[in-house]
Write a protein that holds these residues in place. Sequence first.
Motif, short mmCIF file in Angstrom:
data_model
loop_
_atom_site.label_atom_id
_atom_site.label_comp_id
_atom_site.label_asym_id
_atom_site.label_seq_id
_atom_site.Cartn_x
_atom_site.Cartn_y
_atom_site.Cartn_z
N TYR A 149 0.89 -1.17 0.00
CA TYR A 149 0.00 0.00 0.00
C TYR A 149 0.91 1.21 0.00
O TYR A 149 1.57 1.50 1.00
CB TYR A 149 -0.89 -0.06 1.24
CG TYR A 149 -1.87 1.07 1.41
CD1 TYR A 149 -3.05 1.13 0.67
CD2 TYR A 149 -1.62 2.09 2.34
CE1 TYR A 149 -3.94 2.16 0.86
CE2 TYR A 149 -2.52 3.12 2.52
CZ TYR A 149 -3.68 3.15 1.78
OH TYR A 149 -4.58 4.17 1.96
N THR A 155 -0.98 1.00 -10.64
CA THR A 155 -2.40 0.68 -10.48
C THR A 155 -2.82 -0.53 -11.30
O THR A 155 -3.94 -1.01 -11.15
CB THR A 155 -3.27 1.89 -10.90
OG1 THR A 155 -2.95 2.25 -12.24
CG2 THR A 155 -3.03 3.07 -9.98
N ILE A 161 -1.41 -1.47 -4.04
CA ILE A 161 -2.59 -0.63 -3.89
C ILE A 161 -2.16 0.82 -3.73
O ILE A 161 -1.36 1.13 -2.85
CB ILE A 161 -3.41 -1.07 -2.66
CG1 ILE A 161 -3.85 -2.53 -2.83
CG2 ILE A 161 -4.62 -0.16 -2.45
CD1 ILE A 161 -4.51 -3.12 -1.60
N ARG A 165 -6.52 4.35 -1.52
CA ARG A 165 -7.56 3.47 -2.07
C ARG A 165 -8.01 2.49 -0.98
O ARG A 165 -7.69 1.30 -1.00
CB ARG A 165 -7.02 2.72 -3.28
CG ARG A 165 -6.60 3.63 -4.43
CD ARG A 165 -7.79 4.09 -5.26
NE ARG A 165 -7.35 4.90 -6.40
CZ ARG A 165 -7.01 4.40 -7.58
NH1 ARG A 165 -7.04 3.09 -7.78
NH2 ARG A 165 -6.64 5.21 -8.56
N GLN A 168 -10.16 -0.56 -2.04
CA GLN A 168 -9.39 -1.60 -2.73
C GLN A 168 -8.66 -2.47 -1.71
O GLN A 168 -8.60 -3.70 -1.87
CB GLN A 168 -8.40 -0.97 -3.71
CG GLN A 168 -7.71 -1.98 -4.61
CD GLN A 168 -6.82 -1.33 -5.65
OE1 GLN A 168 -6.93 -0.14 -5.93
NE2 GLN A 168 -5.93 -2.10 -6.25
#
Length: 199
Positions: A149, A155, A161, A165, A168
């Motif tokens: 993350y 993307t 991630i 987001r 997600q």
Amino acid sequence: SEESLTNINMERDYDQLLNRPRPTAVSICGWKKSGKTTLIARMVPLLKQWGYRVGVIKHDGHDFVPDVPETDSFRFREAGADKVAVFSDTQYMLVSGAGHNSLDGLLTQFEEMDIVLVEGGKTSGLPKIKIARDGQSLPETPGETLALYMEEADTGSDTVIPYGRYEQAAQLVKAYHESLKHNPYGSNKKETGEWMMSK
């Protein structure tokens, strides 16, 4: 642990032990101020909205005061009580100085949950979402990495991630949890790709 004290007399007892519901625990780890708390706080209501029972465990690298000074319960702990509980009609708080002060011990207290998000736990063997921002390096950790993350993320990748987001990230935890429903001991789903989100 509780499992080590389970009496098994018949094959069905063993099957029940193996198939006993247990939460999917995922570590959200990163360096200080990387955004772990914010990510968890944003994922919890989404997972709840999708019908899951969600628990959160936070690891504190320093000692902490688990109660408010001058309250009755605080005074009981100061007096030397090994465990103190406070309860009302809608909630309770239990403070224990020993017995469950390890991650594995705490997880046994969350068995009624579907998903447990652990803030921290870099050194645990739990599957992890690793966070990095503002040029931070990713922490080196044991266990499976479910996703990265991070800012300026690719993307097009299922396992990277972009920062912010939140949905997600929650979808990935949901997909991982669902993949383990029929395999609570978690064979390596990452290699087979069974748990990964579709693009």
